[in-house]
Design a protein around this motif. Structure first.
Motif, mmCIF file in Angstrom:
data_model
loop_
_atom_site.group_PDB
_atom_site.id
_atom_site.type_symbol
_atom_site.label_atom_id
_atom_site.label_comp_id
_atom_site.label_asym_id
_atom_site.label_seq_id
_atom_site.Cartn_x
_atom_site.Cartn_y
_atom_site.Cartn_z
ATOM 1 N N ARG A 98 0.842 -1.195 0.000
ATOM 2 C CA ARG A 98 0.000 0.000 0.000
ATOM 3 C C ARG A 98 0.881 1.249 0.000
ATOM 4 N NH1 ARG A 98 -3.133 -4.179 0.040
ATOM 5 N NH2 ARG A 98 -4.926 -4.312 1.443
ATOM 6 N N ASN A 192 5.291 -3.983 8.969
ATOM 7 C CA ASN A 192 3.900 -3.689 8.615
ATOM 8 C C ASN A 192 3.117 -4.958 8.916
ATOM 9 O OD1 ASN A 192 1.453 -2.995 7.519
ATOM 10 N ND2 ASN A 192 2.105 -3.301 5.392
ATOM 11 N N PRO A 193 2.731 -5.138 10.173
ATOM 12 C CA PRO A 193 2.087 -6.397 10.575
ATOM 13 C C PRO A 193 0.605 -6.399 10.191
ATOM 14 C CG PRO A 193 2.145 -4.905 12.427
ATOM 15 C CD PRO A 193 2.755 -4.160 11.275
HETATM 16 N N1 GLN Z 1 -3.763 -0.853 5.221
HETATM 17 C C1 GLN Z 1 -4.120 -2.187 4.888
HETATM 18 C C2 GLN Z 1 -5.604 -2.264 4.539
HETATM 19 O O1 GLN Z 1 -6.422 -1.656 5.171
HETATM 20 C C3 GLN Z 1 -3.838 -3.128 6.027
HETATM 21 C C4 GLN Z 1 -2.428 -3.534 6.018
HETATM 22 C C5 GLN Z 1 -2.079 -4.394 7.167
HETATM 23 O O2 GLN Z 1 -2.895 -5.003 7.864
HETATM 24 N N2 GLN Z 1 -0.832 -4.461 7.395
HETATM 25 O O3 GLN Z 1 -5.963 -2.920 3.598
#
Ligand code: GLN
Length: 287
Positions: A98, A192-193
């Protein structure tokens, strides 16, 4: 007589079809899918707009259009995703990187440069974008990248090789720090868990819910199950003066802060917002 379809005809038809089916960002998606089906760049769709397409080319377009109508992310269809201005290979074994995660990379680079950090670990590397972007940006650092999924590690290794950085990153299959020697300490931990709360997960777009690996997204009831374990295990592996950077979701900072306040040896906790003003990267500095 059968109708002759040009590149532009197919593109226009696809955009309308995607619109009618409620596909988000129909124009961009159509451009990406059709360019990929024809083996050309997006810009060439317009440069070659009047080129008549062969039955084989039309067949390929139809195949990929059908997949997109099933809400498959175009990044999995094309196997590509850009991150940190680099091209990465992605498959359904890994989360599609992302743009917010670039804030994590940016923050990591600042910490590394200001503190002359050398030993870095990326926990839950997925496609490897964080570790690879850091190795690409900074020469004299040593990076370990882990993931609980062997298939994710295979994707990350492929990406490291693609960018000629395999010799700079050690890849380890590991559940958080469990596969890392107890004695091993790092200057910087980045991660980024999975941090999506289970109830929020159910409301995500079908592209995410139906195709992306849930184990890379869901972090239990409040989304913070893995974050809490990561912090607890992480502080043990952080040398004094080191920092842990963790991506989090909207509204989670307060809870994380409360959790960290109960730990010893923490000098400071900060947060970096993303471009939408959402608290995105927690910075935990060890005293
Ligand atoms: N930001 C991502 C989403 O909402 C989640 C990423 C994550 O859990 N590390 O799709």
């Amino acid at each position: 007589m059968t109708r002759i379809w040009t590149t532009l005809d197919v593109l226009r038809w696809t955009i309308d079809y995607f619109k009618s089916k409620g596909i988000p960002s129909p124009r961009v998606e159509a451009e990406v899918i059709i360019a990929y089906a024809l083996g050309i760049k997006r810009i060439d769709l317009y440069l070659q707009h009047d080129k008549p397409l062969s039955p084989e080319e039309l067949g390929r377009c139809r195949h990929f259009i059908k997949r997109k109508i099933g809400r498959e992310p175009s990044q999995y269809i094309t196997g590509q995703r850009e991150f940190w201005s680099l091209d990465f290979y992605v498959s359904p074994d890994v989360l599609i990187p992302r743009p917010e995660t670039e804030i994590l990379v940016e923050t990591a680079i600042t910490y590394i440069r200001e503190n002359f950090y050398k030993f870095i670990i990326d926990i839950g590397t997925g496609s490897g974008v964080i570790a690879i972007s850091l190795a690409h940006e900074i020469d004299n650092i040593e990076i370990v990248a882990t993931d609980i999924s062997i298939n994710a590690i295979l994707v990350a290794k492929k990406n490291a090789a693609k960018h000629s950085l395999s010799h700079r990153i050690e890849f380890v299959v590991s559940d958080l720090f469990k596969g890392i020697s107890r004695a091993k300490q790092f200057d910087l931990i980045v991660s980024n868990p999975p941090y999506v709360a289970i109830d929020d997960y159910e409301k995500l777009e079908p592209e995410i819910r139906l195709y992306e690996p849930p184990e890379a997204l869901i972090g239990g009831e409040d989304g913070l199950d893995i974050v809490r374990n990561l912090i607890s295990e992480g502080v043990e592996h952080l040398r004094s003066g080191g920092t842990m950077l963790i991506e989090i979701g909207q509204g989670q900072m307060e809870k994380v802060e409360r959790f960290v306040r109960n730990l010893e040896n923490i000098k400071q906790i900060k947060v970096v917002k993303d471009y939408s003003g959402i608290d995105r990267v927690v910075c935990i500095e060890k005293g």
